[in-house]
Scaffold this active site. Structure first.
Site, PDB file in Angstrom:
ATOM      1  CG  HIS A 461      -2.057  -1.050   0.873  1.00  0.00           C
ATOM      2  ND1 HIS A 461      -1.917  -2.363   1.230  1.00  0.00           N
ATOM      3  CD2 HIS A 461      -3.212  -0.942   0.186  1.00  0.00           C
ATOM      4  CE1 HIS A 461      -2.973  -3.028   0.789  1.00  0.00           C
ATOM      5  NE2 HIS A 461      -3.768  -2.198   0.161  1.00  0.00           N
ATOM      6  CD  GLU A 708      -9.523  -8.195  -2.898  1.00  0.00           C
ATOM      7  OE1 GLU A 708      -8.530  -7.471  -2.982  1.00  0.00           O
ATOM      8  OE2 GLU A 708     -10.298  -8.194  -1.929  1.00  0.00           O
ATOM      9  CG  ASP A 732      -5.248  -8.876  -1.872  1.00  0.00           C
ATOM     10  OD1 ASP A 732      -4.200  -9.198  -1.292  1.00  0.00           O
ATOM     11  OD2 ASP A 732      -5.974  -7.946  -1.487  1.00  0.00           O
ATOM     12  CB  CYS A 779     -10.148  -1.599  -8.444  1.00  0.00           C
ATOM     13  SG  CYS A 779     -10.517  -2.921  -7.276  1.00  0.00           S
TER      14      CYS A 779
HETATM   15  C1  PEP Z   1      -6.357  -5.543  -4.893  1.00  0.00           C
HETATM   16  O1  PEP Z   1      -6.117  -6.468  -4.098  1.00  0.00           O
HETATM   17  O2  PEP Z   1      -6.004  -5.554  -6.094  1.00  0.00           O
HETATM   18  C2  PEP Z   1      -7.084  -4.363  -4.427  1.00  0.00           C
HETATM   19  C3  PEP Z   1      -7.496  -3.427  -5.254  1.00  0.00           C
HETATM   20  O3  PEP Z   1      -7.256  -4.271  -3.078  1.00  0.00           O
HETATM   21  P1  PEP Z   1      -6.110  -3.765  -2.084  1.00  0.00           P
HETATM   22  O4  PEP Z   1      -4.901  -3.434  -2.914  1.00  0.00           O
HETATM   23  O5  PEP Z   1      -6.632  -2.617  -1.331  1.00  0.00           O
HETATM   24  O6  PEP Z   1      -5.885  -4.975  -1.228  1.00  0.00           O
HETATM   25 MG    MG Z   2      -7.098  -6.419  -2.189  1.00  0.00          MG
END
Ligand code: PEP
Ligand code: MG
Length: 850
Positions: A461, A708, A732, A779
């Site tokens: 993140h 995911e 994920d 996403c």
């Molecule tokens: C993902 O896992 O691609 C996602 C968009 O969720 P995050 O990155 O917040 O886990």
């Molecule tokens: Mg995710």
């Protein structure tokens, strides 16, 4: 029964089975022993009583250490200890009961030695218990003299009775990691173990003493042992010492290989003048040119607030224990993410704070009347200063570690002493071990023009946030980054993941020119960013932005976003120190909807767990947090978190969504659940949503789920019956499909979302959704990669949501191609054997770089 013990320094005088009537009588009795043995002038006894009036000398666990005032040290003729065993206990101070009264007559150095033994002893409650009742004075003598002959890392020393000789063959010498393994091994043995290099010798159970030897590759040492099972102890040490050689050599080899790899050319900007380079992994594209600044905590002033030794000692004890827990958790976490070798950093830090010299020094300062925080800070500074003064870079690094871990303890003693971070006024490339997502989120791009972290992975993140902020970033640069001098000029290339140091003027000019050309290209793309992502054959892909708060919405819209495809609500929790209430959340969602002015908003409910840990929720620690209670699993277990959020969302829907508003991908508000694995989960979540919606009197809004986990992708057709849309979280999905922790630095280059296995799972998801006419978004990070976006569109994805800065590039690329060719491209990609082969399909024919 009085027994002077000869040949010991200090002199040890023990009186067993005493029962003094009170504290004053006890001190007088001990002073009389010392005086009779010629250790002190009788006046020192009065000094001891005076000290007791100004400071309680109860050390803890039934041990007290009466001693005279500092100014009366001249009354000490010879160092000595007078020990009174009080089996029945003696009320000392405020309910504290003394069982062992250890009166100390010593010059300062001896005092520390005695305290070190005592602090060691008071950690062994079982032994203390035995000492209270024993009838053998030898037991007490042994406990107080055990390490009496252990030499410090100074002065010449004779070897102990059994020895083996060894030449240091660790390429980077005896640094903290192997040294802490030596200490661990030595401490597991009863015998004394000593390491000698030339005339310098160190107790093998003392990390700082060992490090002070400053052993380098090629140095000859003698390791010797004496006492209980000395031969066995020596054999264990020999196995530990030599057993580390192969790993140390392999680590050095890996570092050399990485450096050699780093010297080769990369696709992108390359310097002409071969500057020094630190390789890492590109995490956020762009070139930053400027001085580096290694993140260090701000200087803090620690006030000296004296307090009773008892409560001070308790606070120090508790702070050390809490820090040890913290370091253990960090080490466990690091071991999982980066492997044993890196976790060793924190194990070594834990050894540093367990160092008896350090604790003793702090205790002594406290006994002298200083406040606990002040005493601890002083002790850390004194020892760190000694380490840095040796002029050895390895030891200077340990000094930094000691100060770092010292700050952790300080923050435990008094949370008000928690240190913040200081940034220079000039823009800089920030270097940090790693940054918590909330730290990254707080960076000011005007002051931090680039970011390079020693740890972390490209899909963490932190990396995602750096891209959001438009800060060029590199992760996994290794611990060596942290040793850079502040102000060193550098070029950071966030696309290729390289940090070039002290570049020539020519390289700076060429990097700046490259950056300019990239900007021109971006400008070209930006001019068309408001146009839809319509392929040449007229197929439109919806384009959203990943935005977490209303203030970011105008920028996202300006970059060409048609809505928000992912609002990660966990940041509402991460960015503050407590849980936002329903009203706070409602305000935020309403503000998002207003900022979007009718455009679609997909709000993902809390996705806590994995790398998104929210300290103030105090969730139980898990062995494998990514495989544990995270996402929807946590929501279902914690209605206290889920329900206020859903109420806030439905209140926002009631206020901002007109009845009969569009559904599907054009809905103004959609709710999305993270990390779904099964149909029953969806049904349970739907039930809660429906109940709350009815309670609130809100209109229906589309309910979607994130795909995911491979299980969800494979069962997409089943899941599609119970939800309105899918959004694929490729970050994920890649992690779970390839079994690569998204934060694992070593494996980061292999964690490619364009792996054919991941692409096939995406394809299955699109097919499952199509069977029930559900729309599918993506996403995850790959949606913002122009080539990745082409593949996703070809696989049948309807909407791509990404970091706002990626929008113009993706739109431009999609506008340049035809959907027919993208479908063929996607089919070819799924048939490839590995991710490299997929990436090789990125050619000029589909608008690629060739
Ligand atoms: C993902 O896992 O691609 C996602 C968009 O969720 P995050 O990155 O917040 O886990
Ligand atoms: Mg995710």
């Amino acid at each position: 029964m009085l027994a002077p013990t000869p040949n010991l320094t200090p002199r040890l005088l023990i009186r067993m089975g005493t029962a003094p009537k009170d504290k004053v009588a006890a001190i007088r009795e001990a002073a009389q022993l010392l005086s009779a043995a010629g250790c002190i002038d009788p006046a020192y006894g009065e000094s001891m009583l005076r000290r007791e009036e100004v400071a309680n000398t109860y050390l803890g666990h039934g041990v007290v250490i009466p001693h005279g005032m500092v100014d009366d040290r001249h009354l000490v003729r010879q160092s000595g200890l007078a020990v009174l065993q009080v089996p029945g206990g003696l009320e000392w101070h405020d309910g504290q009961t003394a069982h062992l009264i250890v009166a100390i007559a010593a010059q300062s150095d001896t005092h520390i030695t005695v305290l070190r033994r005592l602090t060691r002893l008071i950690q062994d409650e079982a032994r203390l218990e035995r000492l209270r009742g024993t009838r053998r004075q030898e037991d007490i003598a042994e406990a107080l003299t055990e390490d009496s002959a252990a030499p410090a890392a100074s002065g010449s020393a004779a070897d102990l009775s059994q020895r083996f000789d060894w030449t240091v063959d660790y390429p980077t010498g005896l640094h903290a990691r192997p040294a802490s393994h030596w200490v661990e091994t030595a401490r597991a043995c009863a015998a004394r173990i000593q390491v000698r290099h030339g005339s310098q010798a160190a107790d093998a159970k003392n990390l700082i003493a060992l490090l002070q030897l400053g052993l380098r590759c090629g140095d000859e040492v003698v390791i010797s042992a004496e006492g209980d099972d000395e031969a066995g102890a020596l054999a264990k040490m020999c196995a530990a010492v030599t057993g580390l050689s192969a790993g140390e050599k392999a680590a050095a080899q890996r570092a050399a290989e990485a450096a050699a790899r780093a010297a080769g050319p990369v696709a992108g900007w390359n310097p002409a003048d071969a500057p020094r380079v630190h390789p890492g992994i590109g995490a956020s594209p762009g070139i930053a040119i400027g001085p580096v600044h290694v993140l260090a905590a701000t200087e803090i002033t620690v006030p000296d607030e004296p307090e009773p030794l008892t409560s001070g000692g308790d606070r120090l004890h508790a702070a050390l224990a809490a820090t040890a827990d913290q370091l253990k958790a960090l080490a466990d976490d690091t071991e999982r993410r980066l492997g044993k070798a890196d976790a060793g950093i924190f194990k070594a830090q834990a050894e540093l704070i367990a160092d008896t010299d350090l604790i003793t020094l702090a205790c002594q300062l406290m006994v002298e009347g200083h406040g606990v925080a002040f005493a601890w800070d002083r002790a850390v500074e004194r020892l760190a200063g000694q380490l840095s003064a040796l002029g050895n870079p390895v030891l200077a690094g340990r000094a930094a570690d000691l100060r770092d871990v010292g700050r952790r303890v300080l923050a435990q003693i008094d949370p008000a002493l928690k240190s913040g971070h200081d940034l220079p006024d000039e823009p800089c490339i920030l270097i940090a071990p790693d940054l918590a997502p909330s730290d990254t989120a707080g960076l000011d791009p005007a002051r931090v023009i680039g970011l390079a972290t020693a740890q972390g992975g490209p899909t963490s993140h932190t990396a995602i946030l750096a891209r959001t902020l438009g800060i060029p970033a590199m992760v996994a640069g290794g611990a060596a980054l942290l040793g850079l001098a502040n102000g060193t000029n550098a070029i950071l290339d966030g696309a290729t993941g390289r940090l070039y140091l002290d570049p020539s003027a020519g390289d700076v000019a060429s990097a700046a020119a490259w950056r300019e050309r990239q900007r021109e290209k971006a400008d070209e793309e930006a001019r068309e960013r408001a146009l839809p992502a319509r392929t040449r054959d007229g197929h439109v892909v919806a384009i959203g932005a990943n935005v977490n708060n209303p203030e970011q919405v105008p920028f996202a819209l300006d970059q060409g976003a048609e809505g928000v495809g992912l609002m990660r609500t966990e940041f509402l929790f991460l960015e503050r120190g407590d849980t936002p209430g329903e009203d706070d959340q409602f305000e935020t969602y309403r503000a998002m909807l207003r900022a979007l002015d009718g455009r679609p908003l997909i709000v993902r409910t809390l996705d806590i767990g994995g790398d998104k840990q929210v300290a103030h929720l105090h969730l139980p620690r898990e062995e494998n947090p990514f495989l544990g209670v995270r996402g929807a699993r946590l929501l279902l277990r914690r209605p206290d978190l889920m329900e206020p959020q859903l109420r806030a969302l439905y209140r926002a829907a009631r206020e901002c969504v007109a009845p009969g508003a569009p559904t599907g991908k054009d809905a103004p508000l959609s709710i999305m659940m993270p990390m779904i694995t099964s149909v029953p989960e969806v049904l349970r979540l739907r039930e809660v949503c429906d109940r709350i919606r009815v309670e609130i009197g809100a209109p229906e809004v589309p309910l979607g789920i994130m795909i995911e986990v491979p299980a969800a992708a494979i069962q997409a057709d089943a899941l599609a019956q119970y939800c309105d849309f899918f959004s694929i979280g490729t970050n994920d999905l890649t992690q779970y499909a390839l079994a690569i922790d998204r934060q694992n630095t070593d494996l980061a280059p292999e964690a490619d979302s364009l792996h054919p296995a991941v692409l096939r799972l995406i394809h299955m998801t699109c097919e499952g959704a199509a069977r029930h006419r559900r729309f599918v978004g993506v996403c995850g990070g790959i949606a913002g990669d122009p080539f990745g976006a082409c593949l996703l569109a070809g696989l049948g994805v309807h909407e791509l949501s990404m970091t706002p800065r990626d929008l113009p590039g993706v739109k431009a690329r999609l506008r340049a191609v035809e959907m027919g060719e993208l479908r063929a491209l996607a089919a070819r990609a799924c048939a490839q054997e590995d991710a490299a082969a997929v990436r090789a399909l990125d050619t000029a024919e589909i608008g690629g770089a060739a």
